[in-house]
Design a protein around this motif. Structure first.
Motif, PDB file in Angstrom:
ATOM      1  N   PHE A  86       5.900   4.893  -4.161  1.00  0.00           N
ATOM      2  CA  PHE A  86       5.530   3.559  -3.663  1.00  0.00           C
ATOM      3  C   PHE A  86       6.843   2.769  -3.607  1.00  0.00           C
ATOM      4  CE2 PHE A  86       1.355   5.426  -4.482  1.00  0.00           C
ATOM      5  CZ  PHE A  86       0.614   4.676  -3.910  1.00  0.00           C
ATOM      6  N   ARG A  87       6.970   1.744  -2.719  1.00  0.00           N
ATOM      7  CA  ARG A  87       8.067   0.884  -2.419  1.00  0.00           C
ATOM      8  C   ARG A  87       7.869  -0.452  -2.861  1.00  0.00           C
ATOM      9  NH1 ARG A  87      12.185   1.143   1.339  1.00  0.00           N
ATOM     10  NH2 ARG A  87      11.657   3.228   1.502  1.00  0.00           N
ATOM     11  N   GLU A  88       8.815  -0.981  -3.615  1.00  0.00           N
ATOM     12  CA  GLU A  88       8.545  -2.503  -4.003  1.00  0.00           C
ATOM     13  C   GLU A  88       8.942  -3.497  -2.836  1.00  0.00           C
ATOM     14  OE1 GLU A  88      10.795  -3.309  -7.603  1.00  0.00           O
ATOM     15  OE2 GLU A  88       9.771  -2.201  -8.772  1.00  0.00           O
ATOM     16  N   VAL A  89       7.897  -4.441  -2.373  1.00  0.00           N
ATOM     17  CA  VAL A  89       8.175  -5.361  -1.409  1.00  0.00           C
ATOM     18  C   VAL A  89       7.611  -6.860  -1.727  1.00  0.00           C
ATOM     19  CG1 VAL A  89       7.845  -3.621   0.483  1.00  0.00           C
ATOM     20  CG2 VAL A  89       5.999  -4.840  -0.484  1.00  0.00           C
ATOM     21  N   GLU A  90       7.891  -7.659  -1.147  1.00  0.00           N
ATOM     22  CA  GLU A  90       7.272  -9.073  -1.325  1.00  0.00           C
ATOM     23  C   GLU A  90       6.831  -9.572  -0.200  1.00  0.00           C
ATOM     24  OE1 GLU A  90       9.391 -13.564  -1.726  1.00  0.00           O
ATOM     25  OE2 GLU A  90      10.583 -12.013  -2.631  1.00  0.00           O
ATOM     26  N   ALA A  91       5.500 -10.187  -0.371  1.00  0.00           N
ATOM     27  CA  ALA A  91       5.011 -11.040   0.732  1.00  0.00           C
ATOM     28  C   ALA A  91       5.597 -12.218   1.061  1.00  0.00           C
ATOM     29  CB  ALA A  91       3.432 -11.338   0.351  1.00  0.00           C
ATOM     30  N   ARG A  92       6.443 -12.137   2.034  1.00  0.00           N
ATOM     31  CA  ARG A  92       7.340 -13.220   2.491  1.00  0.00           C
ATOM     32  C   ARG A  92       6.326 -14.489   2.890  1.00  0.00           C
ATOM     33  NH1 ARG A  92      11.830 -11.360   5.834  1.00  0.00           N
ATOM     34  NH2 ARG A  92      13.068 -11.674   3.962  1.00  0.00           N
ATOM     35  N   SER A  93       5.597 -13.981   4.013  1.00  0.00           N
ATOM     36  CA  SER A  93       4.571 -15.107   4.452  1.00  0.00           C
ATOM     37  C   SER A  93       3.383 -14.348   5.132  1.00  0.00           C
ATOM     38  CB  SER A  93       5.397 -15.740   5.722  1.00  0.00           C
ATOM     39  OG  SER A  93       5.486 -14.918   6.648  1.00  0.00           O
ATOM     40  N   ILE A  94       1.918 -15.103   5.249  1.00  0.00           N
ATOM     41  CA  ILE A  94       0.983 -14.565   5.695  1.00  0.00           C
ATOM     42  C   ILE A  94       0.327 -15.544   6.788  1.00  0.00           C
ATOM     43  CG2 ILE A  94      -1.526 -14.007   4.822  1.00  0.00           C
ATOM     44  CD1 ILE A  94      -0.409 -14.298   1.952  1.00  0.00           C
ATOM     45  N   GLU A  95      -0.256 -14.982   7.767  1.00  0.00           N
ATOM     46  CA  GLU A  95      -0.508 -15.423   8.883  1.00  0.00           C
ATOM     47  C   GLU A  95      -2.157 -14.858   9.296  1.00  0.00           C
ATOM     48  OE1 GLU A  95       1.432 -16.219  12.233  1.00  0.00           O
ATOM     49  OE2 GLU A  95       3.089 -17.321  11.373  1.00  0.00           O
ATOM     50  N   MET A  96      -2.827 -15.701   9.743  1.00  0.00           N
ATOM     51  CA  MET A  96      -4.386 -15.273  10.173  1.00  0.00           C
ATOM     52  C   MET A  96      -4.500 -15.761  11.405  1.00  0.00           C
ATOM     53  SD  MET A  96      -7.767 -15.819   8.076  1.00  0.00           S
ATOM     54  CE  MET A  96      -8.156 -17.659   8.298  1.00  0.00           C
ATOM     55  N   HIS A  97      -4.904 -15.245  12.671  1.00  0.00           N
ATOM     56  CA  HIS A  97      -5.202 -15.735  13.857  1.00  0.00           C
ATOM     57  C   HIS A  97      -4.085 -16.862  14.423  1.00  0.00           C
ATOM     58  CE1 HIS A  97      -8.728 -13.336  14.125  1.00  0.00           C
ATOM     59  NE2 HIS A  97      -9.261 -14.006  13.209  1.00  0.00           N
ATOM     60  N   TYR A  98      -2.690 -16.321  13.947  1.00  0.00           N
ATOM     61  CA  TYR A  98      -1.752 -17.329  14.241  1.00  0.00           C
ATOM     62  C   TYR A  98      -1.531 -18.491  13.481  1.00  0.00           C
ATOM     63  CZ  TYR A  98      -1.395 -14.373  18.568  1.00  0.00           C
ATOM     64  OH  TYR A  98      -1.368 -13.180  19.388  1.00  0.00           O
ATOM     65  N   HIS A  99      -2.130 -18.538  12.415  1.00  0.00           N
ATOM     66  CA  HIS A  99      -2.074 -19.822  11.603  1.00  0.00           C
ATOM     67  C   HIS A  99      -1.536 -19.554  10.335  1.00  0.00           C
ATOM     68  CE1 HIS A  99      -2.577 -23.650   9.906  1.00  0.00           C
ATOM     69  NE2 HIS A  99      -3.097 -24.108  11.031  1.00  0.00           N
ATOM     70  N   ARG A 100      -0.773 -20.170   9.883  1.00  0.00           N
ATOM     71  CA  ARG A 100       0.026 -19.794   8.531  1.00  0.00           C
ATOM     72  C   ARG A 100      -0.943 -19.978   7.431  1.00  0.00           C
ATOM     73  NH1 ARG A 100       5.506 -20.307   6.792  1.00  0.00           N
ATOM     74  NH2 ARG A 100       5.789 -19.612   4.486  1.00  0.00           N
TER      75      ARG A 100
ATOM     76  N   VAL B 279      -5.411 -10.153   8.543  1.00  0.00           N
ATOM     77  CA  VAL B 279      -4.182 -11.160   8.289  1.00  0.00           C
ATOM     78  C   VAL B 279      -2.718 -10.049   8.733  1.00  0.00           C
ATOM     79  CG1 VAL B 279      -5.003 -12.292   6.449  1.00  0.00           C
ATOM     80  CG2 VAL B 279      -3.779 -10.376   6.033  1.00  0.00           C
ATOM     81  N   GLY B 280      -1.614 -10.873   9.036  1.00  0.00           N
ATOM     82  CA  GLY B 280      -0.404 -10.275   9.108  1.00  0.00           C
ATOM     83  C   GLY B 280       0.402 -10.516   7.783  1.00  0.00           C
ATOM     84  N   ILE B 281       1.181  -9.740   7.184  1.00  0.00           N
ATOM     85  CA  ILE B 281       1.721 -10.085   6.039  1.00  0.00           C
ATOM     86  C   ILE B 281       3.210  -9.645   6.361  1.00  0.00           C
ATOM     87  CG2 ILE B 281       2.063  -9.818   3.588  1.00  0.00           C
ATOM     88  CD1 ILE B 281      -0.819  -9.251   3.306  1.00  0.00           C
ATOM     89  N   ALA B 282       4.090 -10.822   6.394  1.00  0.00           N
ATOM     90  CA  ALA B 282       5.728 -10.277   6.503  1.00  0.00           C
ATOM     91  C   ALA B 282       6.107 -10.056   5.180  1.00  0.00           C
ATOM     92  CB  ALA B 282       6.379 -11.512   7.002  1.00  0.00           C
ATOM     93  N   LEU B 283       6.719  -8.603   5.299  1.00  0.00           N
ATOM     94  CA  LEU B 283       7.306  -7.824   3.946  1.00  0.00           C
ATOM     95  C   LEU B 283       8.650  -8.122   3.967  1.00  0.00           C
ATOM     96  CD1 LEU B 283       5.000  -4.804   4.248  1.00  0.00           C
ATOM     97  CD2 LEU B 283       4.575  -6.850   2.952  1.00  0.00           C
TER      98      LEU B 283
END
Length: 573
Positions: free
Chosen positions: A434-448, A458-462
Motif C-alpha cells: 500500500f502507498r501513503e498518500v494525502e487527500a489534497r482536496s475533495i469535490e462532489m458534483h463539481y463543488h468543493r 466524490v473525486g479526491i485529489a491525491l
C-alpha cells in the motif's frame, strides 16, 4: 484564438486595478504567504477582490506583477493552489474552477498581450462530475515546461452537506428509457420523444451519436422547502454545483448501461457503488426482457431496495399498459418479491413497505412528464439506507490526471468519512503493498467540499502518487489502518444460471465493489449445478485486492451468472 486561451487573455488585459476583481500572483508558498501575519493580509486582499467582482474574483497564477507569462513548475503550481484555497476559505470563499496552460519559462514572454506557447488548456469537466479543473494532456510533458493558471474564486465557503443524500442506481434493457427518465427528473423538462433529455447524462460523443450509453454516467438534483431543485443546464458544471449548494436533500443517480455487451459495466455500477436504491426501467412497448430479468437479479442479489418504473406509457394503449404491468408483477413474484402498484396503494405505502420483499411500481412517460411527480415524492421522502459507520473506505472506480492538481481518484465512499488533508493509504499495488498518500482536496458534483461521508460520489485529489499507478479496484483507507492484501477467499455462492455445471478451475469474472477481475473457483465437493448453493474457494488470477468477510459479489462468464458472500480471506502470499 481558442475560447480557453481567451479566458487567460481577458484576465491579463483587464489587469490588476484598485477596486478590480483580478489579482496577479507569480507563486504562493506555504512558508511565506501563510506566516507572519501575511495570511490575514492576503485573505483580506482576496475578500476585497471578491467583493469588487460582485461575488467573483479571478486570480492569475504564474504571471509577474505586470502580467508577463512567467510559468512555474507543476509542483509549485499545485502548492500555490493549496495556499490559494486556504486563503479563500479564510475569506469566506472557495475556488470554483481552475484552467491551466503550459509555458516554457526559458522562453516565456513578459509581454501581457502575447499568447502562451504550448497551449494545452481547456476546461476539464468530466462525465461523473467529481473533480473540476483542467486536464492537461500536453502540459508538463517536457521537463522545462511550467504552468500559468486562471482560478475563479466565488463567494461562499466550501460546502458542508448533511446526511440527506441518497444515491440511486438505474438499470434496465437498452432503449427502455433509463437515461431519458433521469434526464427529465433532474431538469424538469419533458422529452422530445427522441430521447433528447438522455443527452444530459451521456458523456462520450459516440454515445450521443448512437443513442447508446457505453459507460456509467452521473446526474444530480435536489429538494428544498419549496420542492425539487433542478438543473437549468446539466452540461455546465457550475449548474451541478448550484444544485449541491442550494438543496437541503440531494439525489445522485448512477446511470448504468442497458446494452447486453456492456452488462459487465452495469454490474460494476450496481455492485461497485454505495447505492441506497435501485430504479429498474421497463418500456411499456417492449415489456420485461431477458436483460431486464438479469438486471433485476443483480439488484436483488445485492439486497438493494428497488423501484420499477414502467416507461414510455405514452406510446401504448391502456390494454397494453395493463398487460405489461401484469408481466412485471409476475416477474417479481417469480423472484419472491411482492409488487406494490403505487397508483393503487399510494406513495405513503411505497415509502413504508419498500425493502427486501416489496418492490413499488410506478408508471411514467418522460414525454408527458407522467409519474415524474410520484418519483419526486419518493426520492424526497425515502430514507438513506447506506450506513456511515466504520472507518473511511472508498474503492476507486475511475482515475484522472488534472493539471496542477495531479492524480484524482473518484468513486463512492463505502463507509466512514474523509476530510481534505487526511493522510491515507491506497492499494493494494500489484505486489500487495500500500502507498501513503494525502487527500489534497475533495469535490462532489463539481463543488468543493471540506469533507464527505458514506454514500457520496466524490473525486479526491491525491498527493504522493502519479495517476498512472492508481487503478480501478484499489481502495483508499486511513493511514493508521493495517490492511492485508487478499489473493484468495472463501465464499458462500449461489449459481443463478449455468449451461452445465461448475467444476474446479472454473474462471468467471468476479465483480466485488469496483473490482472486476478473473478468478478461479474451486467448489467444495468439486461441483456446483445451476440453482445450487454451496461453498467455494475463489482465487484472483492476476493480482491481490482488499477483500473482507461479509462483502457480496457477482460472478459472470458468458451465460453463467451467480452471486456470493465472502466468508473468510487468505492473505496474499
Amino acid at each position: 484564438m481558442s475560447p480557453d486561451r481567451a479566458v487567460l487573455e481577458r484576465a491579463i488585459e483587464r489587469g490588476e486595478r484598485e477596486g478590480g476583481s483580478v489579482e496577479f500572483k507569480e507563486r504562493l508558498q506555504r512558508d511565506v504567504h501563510l506566516s507572519d501575519g501575511r495570511r490575514e493580509s492576503l485573505a483580506a486582499q482576496l475578500r476585497h477582490r471578491v467583493l469588487s467582482g460582485d461575488g467573483e474574483a479571478t486570480y492569475v497564477v504564474g504571471v509577474t506583477d505586470e502580467g508577463g507569462l512567467a510559468g512555474i513548475p507543476p509542483a509549485q503550481f499545485s502548492e500555490s493552489m493549496d495556499v490559494l484555497s486556504l486563503l479563500a476559505e479564510e475569506a469566506g470563499a472557495h475556488i470554483e474552477d481552475v484552467q491551466t496552460w503550459g509555458v516554457d519559462p526559458s522562453n516565456a514572454d513578459s509581454a501581457a498581450n502575447r499568447s502562451p506557447p504550448g497551449d494545452a488548456g481547456g476546461e476539464g469537466g468530466r462525465g461523473d462530475g467529481t473533480h473540476g479543473g483542467t486536464r492537461g494532456d500536453a502540459v508538463g510533458q517536457d521537463a522545462t515546461s511550467g504552468l500559468v493558471g486562471v482560478a475563479t474564486i466565488r463567494e461562499g465557503g466550501i460546502l458542508d452537506v448533511d446526511d440527506s443524500h441518497i444515491v440511486v442506481g438505474t438499470a434496465g434493457h437498452v432503449d427502455h428509457g433509463k437515461s431519458t427518465l433521469v434526464g427529465s427528473l433532474v431538469t424538469g423538462q419533458a422529452d422530445d420523444g427522441d430521447g433528447g433529455t438522455r443527452g444530459y447524462l451521456d458523456v462520450q460523443p459516440h454515445e450521443v451519436e448512437r443513442g447508446l450509453s457505453a459507460d456509467l454516467s452521473y446526474a444530480v438534483y435536489g429538494f428544498d422547502d419549496d420542492g425539487p431543485v433542478r438543473m437549468d443546464n446539466p452540461h455546465r458544471k457550475s449548474d451541478r454545483a448550484r444544485i449541491v449548494e442550494e438543496s437541503d436533500r440531494l439525489v445522485s443517480f448512477v446511470d448504468t448501461v442497458g446494452h447486453e455487451p456492456w452488462l459487465r459495466t452495469t454490474i460494476r455500477g450496481l455492485v461497485g457503488q454505495k447505492l441506497d436504491y435501485g430504479l429498474l426501467t421497463v418500456a411499456a412497448d417492449d415489456g420485461p426482457t431477458k436483460t431486464t430479468r438479469e438486471h433485476l437479479g443483480v439488484l436483488l442479489a445485492t439486497e438493494l431496495p428497488t423501484i420499477v418504473a414502467i416507461t414510455k406509457a405514452d406510446v401504448v394503449s391502456e390494454d397494453r399498459l395493463r398487460e405489461v404491468e401484469r408481466e412485471i408483477e409476475r416477474m417479481l413474484r417469480e423472484a419472491d418479491r411482492s409488487p406494490l402498484r403505487i397508483d393503487r396503494h399510494g406513495v405513503d405505502a411505497a415509502v413504508e413497505e419498500i425493502g427486501e420483499t416489496v418492490v413499488p411500481i410506478v408508471t411514467t412517460s418522460a414525454v408527458r412528464m407522467e409519474g415524474v411527480d410520484v418519483l419526486d415524492e419518493l426520492f424526497e421522502r425515502l430514507p438513506k439506507t447506506a450506513g456511515a459507520d466504520g472507518e473511511f473506505r472508498m474503492y476507486v472506480d475511475r482515475t484522472y490526471n488534472v493539471t496542477g492538481v495531479g492524480a484524482v481518484a473518484s468513486g463512492t465512499i463505502m463507509s466512514g468519512e474523509v476530510e481534505a488533508g487526511d493522510e491515507l493509504l491506497i492499494g493494494p499495488m500489484p505486489d500487495g503493498g500500500f502507498r501513503e498518500v494525502e487527500a489534497r482536496s475533495i469535490e462532489m458534483h463539481y463543488h468543493r467540499v471540506d469533507h464527505a461521508e458514506a454514500g457520496r460520489i466524490v473525486g479526491i485529489a491525491l498527493k504522493g502518487i502519479p495517476e498512472s499507478e492508481v487503478e480501478r479496484g484499489m481502495v483508499l483507507i486511513p493511514r493508521e489502518s493495517e490492511p492485508t492484501a487478499v489473493r484468495e477467499f472463501e465464499a458462500e455462492v449461489m449459481v443463478l444460471n449455468h449451461p452445465t455445471r461448475i467444476d474446479d478451475g472454473y474462471e468467471p469474472v468476479v465483480h466485488l465493489e469496483t473490482v472486476s477481475e478473473a478468478a478461479a473457483f474451486y467448489p467444495e465437493g468439486g461441483t456446483l449445478l445451476p440453482g445450487d448453493k454451496g461453498r467455494a474457494t475463489v482465487r484472483f488470477k492476476f493480482r491481490p485486492y482488499l477483500v473482507e468477510e461479509g462483502q457480496r459479489f457477482v460472478f459472470r462468464e458468458g451465460q453463467s451468472k451467480g452471486v456470493g458472500t465472502v466468508t473468510d480471506v487468505h492473505p496474499a502470499e
